[in-house]
Design a protein around this motif. Structure first.
Motif, PDB file in Angstrom:
ATOM      1  N   ARG A  16       0.876  -1.353  -0.080  1.00 14.19           N
ATOM      2  CA  ARG A  16       0.076   0.128   0.044  1.00 14.19           C
ATOM      3  C   ARG A  16       0.762   1.290  -0.120  1.00 14.19           C
ATOM      4  NH1 ARG A  16      -3.452  -3.259   3.694  1.00 14.19           N
ATOM      5  NH2 ARG A  16      -5.000  -4.022   2.527  1.00 14.19           N
ATOM      6  N   ARG A  17       1.968   1.165   0.822  1.00 11.83           N
ATOM      7  CA  ARG A  17       2.826   2.353   0.826  1.00 11.83           C
ATOM      8  C   ARG A  17       3.521   2.508  -0.642  1.00 11.83           C
ATOM      9  NH1 ARG A  17       6.804   0.541   4.516  1.00 11.83           N
ATOM     10  NH2 ARG A  17       5.180   0.446   5.886  1.00 11.83           N
ATOM     11  N   ALA A  18       3.959   1.396  -1.208  1.00 14.85           N
ATOM     12  CA  ALA A  18       4.418   1.559  -2.699  1.00 14.85           C
ATOM     13  C   ALA A  18       3.390   1.991  -3.506  1.00 14.85           C
ATOM     14  CB  ALA A  18       4.921   0.222  -3.059  1.00 14.85           C
ATOM     15  N   GLN A  19       2.307   1.560  -3.419  1.00 14.64           N
ATOM     16  CA  GLN A  19       1.042   2.310  -4.435  1.00 14.64           C
ATOM     17  C   GLN A  19       0.951   3.723  -4.213  1.00 14.64           C
ATOM     18  OE1 GLN A  19      -2.807   0.789  -3.300  1.00 14.64           O
ATOM     19  NE2 GLN A  19      -3.501   0.581  -5.206  1.00 14.64           N
ATOM     20  N   GLY A  20       1.149   4.116  -2.916  1.00 15.31           N
ATOM     21  CA  GLY A  20       0.831   5.663  -2.678  1.00 15.31           C
ATOM     22  C   GLY A  20       1.873   6.324  -3.257  1.00 15.31           C
ATOM     23  N   GLN A  21       3.251   5.821  -3.016  1.00 15.66           N
ATOM     24  CA  GLN A  21       4.402   6.556  -3.638  1.00 15.66           C
ATOM     25  C   GLN A  21       4.262   6.444  -5.199  1.00 15.66           C
ATOM     26  OE1 GLN A  21       7.199   3.874  -1.683  1.00 15.66           O
ATOM     27  NE2 GLN A  21       7.992   5.555  -0.743  1.00 15.66           N
ATOM     28  N   LEU A  22       3.863   5.321  -5.863  1.00  8.20           N
ATOM     29  CA  LEU A  22       3.879   5.277  -7.447  1.00  8.20           C
ATOM     30  C   LEU A  22       2.837   6.217  -7.828  1.00  8.20           C
ATOM     31  CD1 LEU A  22       4.481   4.019  -9.872  1.00  8.20           C
ATOM     32  CD2 LEU A  22       2.879   2.554  -9.538  1.00  8.20           C
ATOM     33  N   GLN A  41      12.104   9.298  -6.118  1.00 14.59           N
ATOM     34  CA  GLN A  41      10.983   8.735  -5.501  1.00 14.59           C
ATOM     35  C   GLN A  41      10.645   7.373  -6.293  1.00 14.59           C
ATOM     36  OE1 GLN A  41       8.899   9.450  -3.064  1.00 14.59           O
ATOM     37  NE2 GLN A  41      10.483  10.967  -2.817  1.00 14.59           N
ATOM     38  N   LEU A  42      11.075   7.383  -7.531  1.00 15.41           N
ATOM     39  CA  LEU A  42      10.691   6.014  -8.245  1.00 15.41           C
ATOM     40  C   LEU A  42      11.649   5.042  -7.859  1.00 15.41           C
ATOM     41  CD1 LEU A  42       9.016   4.841 -10.672  1.00 15.41           C
ATOM     42  CD2 LEU A  42      10.904   5.731 -12.168  1.00 15.41           C
ATOM     43  N   ALA A  43      12.804   5.222  -7.188  1.00 17.42           N
ATOM     44  CA  ALA A  43      13.778   4.587  -6.726  1.00 17.42           C
ATOM     45  C   ALA A  43      13.125   3.930  -5.489  1.00 17.42           C
ATOM     46  CB  ALA A  43      15.073   5.019  -6.440  1.00 17.42           C
ATOM     47  N   ALA A  44      12.479   4.877  -4.559  1.00 16.94           N
ATOM     48  CA  ALA A  44      11.972   4.491  -3.129  1.00 16.94           C
ATOM     49  C   ALA A  44      10.913   3.429  -3.437  1.00 16.94           C
ATOM     50  CB  ALA A  44      11.205   5.674  -2.599  1.00 16.94           C
ATOM     51  N   VAL A  45      10.079   3.578  -4.601  1.00 18.77           N
ATOM     52  CA  VAL A  45       9.094   2.759  -4.952  1.00 18.77           C
ATOM     53  C   VAL A  45       9.553   1.397  -5.370  1.00 18.77           C
ATOM     54  CG1 VAL A  45       7.110   2.039  -6.819  1.00 18.77           C
ATOM     55  CG2 VAL A  45       7.261   4.567  -5.826  1.00 18.77           C
ATOM     56  N   SER A  46      10.387   1.237  -6.162  1.00 19.75           N
ATOM     57  CA  SER A  46      11.153   0.262  -6.390  1.00 19.75           C
ATOM     58  C   SER A  46      11.869  -0.638  -5.011  1.00 19.75           C
ATOM     59  CB  SER A  46      12.330   0.412  -7.337  1.00 19.75           C
ATOM     60  OG  SER A  46      13.110  -0.768  -7.549  1.00 19.75           O
ATOM     61  N   ARG A  47      12.398   0.128  -4.291  1.00 20.57           N
ATOM     62  CA  ARG A  47      12.989  -0.409  -2.970  1.00 20.57           C
ATOM     63  C   ARG A  47      11.605  -1.091  -2.367  1.00 20.57           C
ATOM     64  NH1 ARG A  47      16.085   3.888  -3.030  1.00 20.57           N
ATOM     65  NH2 ARG A  47      14.772   5.175  -1.584  1.00 20.57           N
ATOM     66  N   ALA A  48      10.440  -0.333  -2.119  1.00 19.35           N
ATOM     67  CA  ALA A  48       9.490  -0.690  -1.166  1.00 19.35           C
ATOM     68  C   ALA A  48       9.027  -2.068  -2.031  1.00 19.35           C
ATOM     69  CB  ALA A  48       8.271   0.273  -1.402  1.00 19.35           C
ATOM     70  N   LEU A  49       8.745  -2.252  -3.082  1.00 22.10           N
ATOM     71  CA  LEU A  49       8.343  -3.368  -3.731  1.00 22.10           C
ATOM     72  C   LEU A  49       9.265  -4.622  -3.627  1.00 22.10           C
ATOM     73  CD1 LEU A  49       6.929  -1.978  -7.113  1.00 22.10           C
ATOM     74  CD2 LEU A  49       5.723  -3.106  -5.284  1.00 22.10           C
ATOM     75  N   ASP A  50      10.557  -4.258  -3.557  1.00 25.74           N
ATOM     76  CA  ASP A  50      11.448  -5.230  -3.465  1.00 25.74           C
ATOM     77  C   ASP A  50      11.461  -5.920  -2.155  1.00 25.74           C
ATOM     78  OD1 ASP A  50      12.755  -5.090  -6.010  1.00 25.74           O
ATOM     79  OD2 ASP A  50      14.387  -3.655  -5.443  1.00 25.74           O
ATOM     80  N   ARG A  51      11.348  -4.870  -1.205  1.00 28.28           N
ATOM     81  CA  ARG A  51      11.232  -5.553   0.220  1.00 28.28           C
ATOM     82  C   ARG A  51       9.842  -6.304   0.428  1.00 28.28           C
ATOM     83  NH1 ARG A  51      13.558  -0.725   4.045  1.00 28.28           N
ATOM     84  NH2 ARG A  51      15.613  -0.500   2.953  1.00 28.28           N
ATOM     85  N   ALA A  52       8.696  -5.846  -0.265  1.00 28.46           N
ATOM     86  CA  ALA A  52       7.752  -6.681   0.001  1.00 28.46           C
ATOM     87  C   ALA A  52       7.953  -8.118  -0.540  1.00 28.46           C
ATOM     88  CB  ALA A  52       6.413  -5.999  -0.770  1.00 28.46           C
ATOM     89  N   GLY A  53       8.587  -8.095  -1.708  1.00 29.35           N
ATOM     90  CA  GLY A  53       8.825  -9.419  -2.299  1.00 29.35           C
ATOM     91  C   GLY A  53       9.656 -10.402  -1.639  1.00 29.35           C
ATOM     92  N   PHE A  54      10.616  -9.582  -0.978  1.00 27.10           N
ATOM     93  CA  PHE A  54      11.676 -10.371  -0.075  1.00 27.10           C
ATOM     94  C   PHE A  54      10.737 -11.019   0.968  1.00 27.10           C
ATOM     95  CE2 PHE A  54      15.191  -7.882  -2.090  1.00 27.10           C
ATOM     96  CZ  PHE A  54      15.780  -8.962  -2.771  1.00 27.10           C
ATOM     97  N   LYS A  55      10.026 -10.276   1.741  1.00 32.07           N
ATOM     98  CA  LYS A  55       9.226 -10.676   2.902  1.00 32.07           C
ATOM     99  C   LYS A  55       8.362 -11.717   2.454  1.00 32.07           C
ATOM    100  CE  LYS A  55       7.623  -9.877   6.971  1.00 32.07           C
ATOM    101  NZ  LYS A  55       8.246  -9.989   8.332  1.00 32.07           N
ATOM    102  N   ILE A  56       7.669 -11.766   1.403  1.00 29.94           N
ATOM    103  CA  ILE A  56       7.013 -12.695   0.848  1.00 29.94           C
ATOM    104  C   ILE A  56       7.708 -14.061   0.748  1.00 29.94           C
ATOM    105  CG2 ILE A  56       5.704 -13.731  -1.355  1.00 29.94           C
ATOM    106  CD1 ILE A  56       4.494 -10.877  -1.532  1.00 29.94           C
ATOM    107  N   VAL A  57       8.804 -13.777   0.244  1.00 26.24           N
ATOM    108  CA  VAL A  57       9.809 -15.251   0.099  1.00 26.24           C
ATOM    109  C   VAL A  57      10.065 -15.765   1.313  1.00 26.24           C
ATOM    110  CG1 VAL A  57      11.838 -16.054  -0.927  1.00 26.24           C
ATOM    111  CG2 VAL A  57      10.322 -14.493  -2.418  1.00 26.24           C
ATOM    112  N   ALA A  58      10.483 -14.801   2.250  1.00 24.36           N
ATOM    113  CA  ALA A  58      11.252 -15.214   3.427  1.00 24.36           C
ATOM    114  C   ALA A  58      10.066 -15.854   4.386  1.00 24.36           C
ATOM    115  CB  ALA A  58      11.672 -13.831   4.338  1.00 24.36           C
TER     116      ALA A  58
END
Length: 89
Positions: A16-22, A41-58
């Motif tokens: 949701r945070r990444a969605q708002g940033q986007l 700001q685009l880099a921040a969105v990318s990092r937020a999505l990466d962290r969500a993905g890593f959390k899902i995998v972990a």
């Protein structure tokens, strides 16, 4: 994603945070904002999505990459695990 409600909640908050940033990035582009600000700001969105993905995998590692056999044993699919991590790279 099944399992730990706390982990699911954390992933949803990150997304949701990444969605708002986007949405903010889109607005910045529409307003003609400075390229440096947009890219930051685009880099921040990318990092937020990466962290969500890593959390899902972990948190979902066991259910995502294990195969349960009829005898009750489980095996780890290393190739699938590698594929998931590379998808986030």
């Amino acid at each position: 994603m099944v399992g730990d409600q706390e982990a699911i909640s954390a992933v949803l908050n990150r997304l949701r945070r990444a969605q708002g940033q986007l949405a903010g990035v889109i607005s910045m582009i529409e307003q003609g904002r400075d390229c440096k600000d947009v890219v930051t700001q685009l880099a921040a969105v990318s990092r937020a999505l990466d962290r969500a993905g890593f959390k899902i995998v972990a948190t979902g590692l066991r259910e995502c990459v294990t195969t349960e056999h009829p005898d009750g044993s489980e095996t780890l699919d290393v190739a699938q695990l590698e594929k998931l991590f590379l998808a986030l790279a």
